[in-house]
Design an enzyme around this catalytic site. Structure first.
Site, PDB file in Angstrom:
ATOM      1  N   GLU A   1      35.631  13.414   8.915  1.00 54.47           N
ATOM      2  CA  GLU A   1      36.686  13.106   7.944  1.00 54.47           C
ATOM      3  C   GLU A   1      37.862  12.354   8.563  1.00 54.47           C
ATOM      4  OE1 GLU A   1      37.736  16.698   5.875  1.00 54.47           O
ATOM      5  OE2 GLU A   1      35.694  17.095   5.249  1.00 54.47           O
TER       6      GLU A   1
ATOM      7  N   GLU B   1      29.157  18.893   4.649  1.00 53.77           N
ATOM      8  CA  GLU B   1      30.040  20.016   4.288  1.00 53.77           C
ATOM      9  C   GLU B   1      30.027  20.167   2.780  1.00 53.77           C
ATOM     10  OE1 GLU B   1      34.138  20.102   5.501  1.00 53.77           O
ATOM     11  OE2 GLU B   1      33.647  19.561   7.569  1.00 53.77           O
TER      12      GLU B   1
HETATM   13  O1  IFM Z   1      38.053  23.415   6.577  1.00 55.86           O
HETATM   14  C1  IFM Z   1      37.902  22.082   6.231  1.00 55.86           C
HETATM   15  C2  IFM Z   1      37.161  21.317   7.286  1.00 55.86           C
HETATM   16  O2  IFM Z   1      37.781  21.410   8.517  1.00 55.86           O
HETATM   17  C3  IFM Z   1      37.068  19.865   6.930  1.00 55.86           C
HETATM   18  N1  IFM Z   1      36.565  19.681   5.597  1.00 55.86           N
HETATM   19  C4  IFM Z   1      37.131  20.477   4.550  1.00 55.86           C
HETATM   20  C5  IFM Z   1      37.140  21.931   4.931  1.00 55.86           C
HETATM   21  C6  IFM Z   1      37.750  22.772   3.801  1.00 55.86           C
HETATM   22  O3  IFM Z   1      39.032  22.337   3.523  1.00 55.86           O
END
Ligand code: IFM
Length: 473
Positions: free
Chosen positions: A170, A378
């Protein structure tokens, strides 16, 4: 997908997993030679995080690694994605290597392999060595070469056992929350710096792809992007224009250079005049950034709806909800305001739940950018979990969220998208950045005072889903 009575199945070889990030779980921030990261500094700054929470202890995973490996084995998902903390490997971000830091990740990888779990490594999940931030951080081009050096070290150490690599997690968050709104480390508020950081992060990604390929012959390399469909609140031209700008910043600013070798013209225009901004782009950089990748990691949580700032009253009248306290910071530089649909349920983060938006973004990547292998690197949700009188955490809402999004992945498969796997965020409750420990995303409850792990109902549900390689029809 293949028919079996009562079950809708994922393709054979679909890679199931869970994911964590170093600063969110490890703790032990000053042991065995680890240097400070920007998150150590930021989280200790007054008012930076909820309740002043820090990652000093987090889930104590650094010391409880064996227990967590056993937890992963009990879950039965064939893959696990973790991130390497750059300041454990190079305490000051360059030069001297800290062998004890590398040894930790070696033990982690060996422990996974012993349990027949495929290790997936993220090289950078936001914990820049503080010494590098002091020298300019991601706003400085020098950080790019140092990231290559760090990548070479980690790949040289783990490359014999790890095939799947994610360069950056990200980068939007690093650039725009870290240097733009200041909600994340290093807490800078300067969009000219965000733009420069965006470019240097992407360049570091491209360089790292080449380093990984040169070091590990069979490496499979990708990047993890947080992607979100963006919708206009109404059909009004001003709302549509706001939507296009937000989409430009959140999605196109990363997808375009990676897949087409160009920054979106409207974004370059939007940020023109900011210093250092995109003036840092040098000849040849975009060729590096568009170095082909083997897969794209999609981190997905929610879609977003926006209106033009002057049209908030109309948006409210149309039925949208704009909390009085809603900060415009996140998208404020884009002349846009986020609005919420009153009828759509939200997670504890306030994020709208709409699984179909996941299918939408996956199809868009395939149609507008590239038909390459995609992983959901994710997906997950924070809810108001609690331990019930029976001593268990019954997180039916998380199960429903995951189930819905897995069906969205099935829909993408049905639409011909090359979906290869799915990683739940996260195996453990952990340090949720600015929210500290107030938001729990885990399949496993962590009792922070004692460190005790308690698998939630969603843990058993996910184990069953993985084992069946499918969902009930
Ligand atoms: O916890 C975060 C992660 O570090 C990066 N993506 C989103 C998750 C939830 O906010």
């Amino acid at each position: 997908m293949s028919a079996q009575p009562g079950l809708v199945r994922f393709p054979n070889g679909f890679l199931w997993g869970t994911k964590t990030a170093a600063y969110q779980v490890e703790g032990s921030v000053d042991v065995d030679g680890r240097g400070p990261s920007i998150w150590d500094t930021f989280s200790h700054r007054a008012g930076a995080t909820r309740n002043g929470d820090t990652g000093d202890v987090a889930c104590d995973h650094y010391r409880r690694m064996d227990e967590d490996l056993d937890l992963l084995a009990a879950l039965g998902a064939p893959a696990y994605c973790f991130s390497v903390a750059w300041p454990r490997v190079q305490p000051s971000g360059s030069g001297a290597i800290n062998q004890q830091g590398l040894d930790f990740y070696r033990r982690l990888v060996d422990g996974l392999l012993r349990r027949s779990i495929v290790p997936v490594v993220t090289l950078y999940h936001w914990d820049l060595p503080q010494a590098l931030e002091d020298a300019g951080g991601w706003v400085s081009r020098d950080t790019v070469a140092l990231f290559s050096e760090y990548t070479r070290i980690v790949a040289g150490t783990l490359g014999d056992s790890v095939r799947m690599w994610i360069t950056l997690n990200e980068p939007w968050c690093s650039a725009w929350l870290g240097y733009g709104t200041g909600e994340h480390a290093p807490g800078v508020r300067d969009h000219g710096k965000s733009a420069a950081a965006t470019h240097h992060l992407l360049l570091a990604h491209g360089e790292a792809v080449n380093v990984l390929r040169a070091t590990i012959p069979n490496a499979s390399v990708g990047i993890g992007l947080n992607l979100q469909p963006v919708r206009p609140a109404t059909d009004h031209d001003d709302d549509r224009a706001a939507c296009h700008r937000v989409d430009g910043n959140l999605n196109r600013l990363f997808l375009d250079p990676i897949f087409t070798g160009r920054y979106p013209a409207d974004m370059l225009e939007h940020y023109a005049g900011l210093q250092p901004g995109f003036d840092v782009v040098a000849e040849g950089d975009l060729e590096v950034i568009r170095t082909p990748i083997d897969f794209l990691g999609v981190n997905f949580y929610s879609p977003i709806t926006v209106c033009a700032p002057a049209r908030q009253a109309e948006a409210r009248a149309t039925g949208y909800w704009i909390p009085e306290t809603e900060r415009r910071g996140r998208i404020g530089d884009l002349d846009a305001v986020q609005v919420l649909r009153a009828e759509v349920s939200r997670t504890q983060m306030g994020w709208e739940i709409e699984p179909a938006a996941l299918t939408e973004i996956l199809v868009r990547v395939r149609d507008q950018y590239a038909n390459l292998p995609l992983y959901i690197t994710e997906n997950g949700a924070a809810f108001d979990d609690y331990i019930g009188p029976d001593g268990e955490v019954h997180d039916a809402n998380r199960i429903a969220y995951l189930d819905g999004h897995l069906r969205a992945v099935l829909d993408a498969l049905d639409a011909g998208v090359d979906m290869r796997g799915y990683f739940v965020w996260s195996i453990l409750d952990n340090f949720e950045w600015g929210h500290g420990y107030s938001k729990r995303f885990g399949l496993t409850w962590v009792d922070y005072p004692t460190g005790r792990r308690l698998p939630k109902s969603s843990f058993a549900w996910y184990r069953q889903t993985v084992r069946a390689n499918g969902l009930e029809r």
